[in-house]
Structure formats: C-alpha cells, structure tokens
Design an enzyme around this catalytic site. Sequence first.
Site, PDB file in Angstrom:
ATOM      1  N   ASP A   1       0.786  -1.237   0.000  1.00 20.06           N
ATOM      2  CA  ASP A   1       0.000   0.000   0.000  1.00 20.06           C
ATOM      3  C   ASP A   1       0.821   1.292   0.000  1.00 20.06           C
ATOM      4  OD1 ASP A   1      -1.558  -2.127   0.807  1.00 20.06           O
ATOM      5  OD2 ASP A   1      -2.239  -1.195   2.660  1.00 20.06           O
TER       6      ASP A   1
HETATM    7  C1  FRU Z   1      -3.996  -3.693   2.532  1.00 25.80           C
HETATM    8  C2  FRU Z   1      -3.399  -4.073   3.877  1.00 25.80           C
HETATM    9  C3  FRU Z   1      -3.808  -3.084   4.946  1.00 25.80           C
HETATM   10  C4  FRU Z   1      -2.720  -3.247   5.964  1.00 25.80           C
HETATM   11  C5  FRU Z   1      -1.503  -3.480   5.096  1.00 25.80           C
HETATM   12  C6  FRU Z   1      -0.493  -4.420   5.668  1.00 25.80           C
HETATM   13  O1  FRU Z   1      -3.263  -4.172   1.469  1.00 25.80           O
HETATM   14  O2  FRU Z   1      -3.778  -5.386   4.223  1.00 25.80           O
HETATM   15  O3  FRU Z   1      -5.099  -3.313   5.458  1.00 25.80           O
HETATM   16  O4  FRU Z   1      -2.577  -2.123   6.779  1.00 25.80           O
HETATM   17  O5  FRU Z   1      -1.982  -3.995   3.873  1.00 25.80           O
HETATM   18  O6  FRU Z   1       0.636  -4.498   4.866  1.00 25.80           O
END
Ligand code: FRU
Length: 468
Positions: free
Chosen positions: A30
């Site tokens: 992300d």
């Molecule tokens: C989305 C997610 C978020 C989390 C992050 C962990 O892709 O699962 O909800 O904060 O990635 O890497």
Amino acid sequence: MTKQAAKTTFSEDFHRPRYHFLPAANWMNDPNGVIQWDGRYHLFFQYNPDGAYHANMHWGHAVSDDLVHWRELPVAIAPTPGSPDRGGVFSGCLVNDGGTPVAIYTGVNETYDVQVQCLAAGSPDLMTWEKYAGNPVIGDVPAELGQTRDFRDPFVWRGDDCWYMILASHIAGVGGAVLLYRSRDLRGWQYRHPLFVGDKARNGRNFECPNFFPLGDKWVLIVSAQLDHAPSTTLYFVGRFENERFITEHEGVYDAGYSYASLAHEDEAGRRLIYSWIREGRSGARQKQAGWTGVQAIPRQLWLDDRQRLCSRPVAELEALRGRHCHLRAGDVNHDALPLGGFALDIEVEFALAGGICGLELARAESGWEKLAVVYDSSTATLQVRRQYDDEDPENDAAPQGMSHQLDAGENLRLRILFDGSVLEVIANDRSRITSRFYSGSAENDTLRVINPASVVALDIWEMSSIW
Ligand code: FRU
C-alpha cells in the site's frame, strides 16, 4: 541472524516497469502517508526490507518533485521491539499538525491479531520519525463490533473544529465497516459511530484502507473491499457528509483489476490525487525469484462528472516522459502491426463503434498464441482485459478481467492505456478502470494491432522514457 542478500540488479528483467515507481528491491504494497510537503511530493509505502514477500512491515519512503521521477530514501518507520507496533507498521496517513508532520498508522503484534492505532512525529524533512510515548492512541475495538482482528488503516482529516479519523473493519455477518472517530489533539480519540456499513453480499466481508474527502460539492468514500468469491477490489461511494453522517447517493467500482489500497490527498495546487498499489498476477514463488514485487500506479487526478461518476486521469506531468510518437487517423489504420511497440508505452485511442468489439492487442512477435488484449464489447457494454500465455502457466494469473462500461448517448469509446513491463493500466472515458499484469515469455513483445480498425477515430502512441 544472517539474511539472504537481496537481489539488486534487474537490468535483464523486462517484467520490471520503467516508468512506474517501485523500490530498488523487495516487497512493496500500500501507499501510505502521501503528502506534498514544502512543495515536494512524499510517498511512503508498506515495505519489507527482508525480501519479496509480505512480512515485517515498515514504511518505505520516496520523494518526487514532479510525481513522475521518484527517489527512494531510507526506510522511514520501522517496528519497535516490545512496543504496540512490534509485529509491523501497517498502513496509515500523514497530516500537518500546525507545522509538524504526524504519521498515524496501525501497529500490529506478531500474529497481527492485535491491531491498534499509533502516532509518530516527523522531522521537518520527513526523514526521521519519533513515536509517541503514549502509543497506542486507539487500543480497543468498539464494543458493537464484537471480536475482530480487522481494525486498521487510519485516514485522518481536519474538520471545522476537530480532527476526524476513519478506520476500516467489519461487522460480522453484515459487511465491511468504516468507523468514525474525532479528536482535539490527535492523541485522545472519541468513537462516534460507523460512517458507513457495506452490504456483505455486494461489497465484501471486510474493508481496508478507507479514504474520505470532499470532491466538488460532494464527499467521496473509497474503500478496498475483501470479497469472498472474487479478488479484492476498490469501491467508491459518493454522497453528502452532514452532522457526521454520510448519506450515499451513488456508488461504483474504482478499479476492477489489480489496483488496491488506494490513498488520496490534496496537493498544493488543490488537485485531489490518488495513489494505488498494483498487485502482482504471478505466484509468490515467482515474486521471490524476481526479487521485487508490487508497483505504484501512476498518480491520478480525480474529479466527479455531472452524474457523480468518479473520473480519473494520470497526472499531466506523466506526459513529459512521452518520446517517439505516432499519430493515426480514421482510415490510416488496418490490420497490420502498428509502427510503435515495445515495453513502455502510453496510448490514447478513440473508437466510434457501430456494434461488435474493438480494442488493442499486444502479441509476441514470434508467437501466435501469447496475447494481451484490451477489448470493448458493445453487445454486453463491458470493458475487458484478456490474457493468454503460450504455455498454460499455473504461476501466472490469466483470468479474464472485466467491468460494465456504458457509453452515454452519442459518446465514443476513449481508451487511455499505460503499458510498462508487466503493468497495464486501462482507463475508459476517464471513468472505468482495469489494472492488469502480464508477464510476457519473451522480450520480443512488440506487435501491437488494432481490433476493428475501421472504427478508429484517432490513435496516438508514445514510447515512454525510463524514470531511472
Ligand atoms: C492492505 C493491507 C492493509 C494493511 C496493510 C499491511 O493491502 O492489508 O489493510 O494495513 O496492507 O501491509
């Protein structure tokens, strides 16, 4: 503990993008904490410094003056042993607290089943981060949600007289939930109520990475939705924000492909920009072997059209990378290969379609079988991405992708296509989007053809320069 040396040179890897940002090596997911600070764009991102797999989440960091050329900086935030983020620094956002950059993120324990919200204050250059001694600032899931480990991804904005935060979660058996909090000082938070609860059957069992912001005279909620019977997808809802309640008036799919965990911010010019993680369409083993995984989509500018559809266009700054160009008009295009091809392209094409299908097809020169096609089917009003590999390779995802795309009365089909290594971003009439991945078996991937040439109104193809 000795770690396996990370693979750091990829000059032979034609699957690796040339003009999309990704870190030098390892795993990225992300976008986090996107902001323009003192004129410069900062992108933080979920990052595993140990390899090309999801574990040990840190906030990686990159900066750009033009949203196109990015420079990777040292990791910004790492887990602290013994602290609420000891198992990982998950996704979050960044705000300007009276001149101090403040990151608000989810800290997790080793098993990820304790998820709490944490704060860190940044140095003026956003390079070093000091965690708040009172972390976590939100430790408990609201009682009405019952037991859940899904409680994460804070998105914070400044209201008239307080700060607001939304968090992503779900209500068991009901659907994904976006929870609203408020605070005077970013440290003490009061839970208000769910800002939005999705319908499990349509919108998925859980939400991640919520965004909520004004756009024109409406408010837009964007969530990444975990679906039971389909790959996770990004959804949007448009409506009004009144008395701390969100009244939805319109909804849609933001992207029907590999785009996920989108995060938006307003830049100094007042543009609402959105960043997204482009996932891989190949197995975990292939990702580890490649030594890199995850790509950031080209940032896009958002707006709403007069029917409240969420429109987007890659930022205009991208056009500075356009190089060799070919422009063709109606009548110039036939079934032959187009004069430009290769692995780094920006394409704009307009079709006037009387019926049937149209689109573009990229095929491997010496192979009749391997194909990547962007197709519009007027009989079903669907935009599609079709992928076909030479050998049925279980390591690569070749599932058909598609979404409904209705043309308005008298409207032509306009496609914007960004192709870069293994990344494909398709936008139709600014408002329907499919992001895809395609891992060609050969570097000789240069035969581009039009499907239904007679329907072309105009076609522009540019070769794109590398940002590295
Ligand atoms: C989305 C997610 C978020 C989390 C992050 C962990 O892709 O699962 O909800 O904060 O990635 O890497």
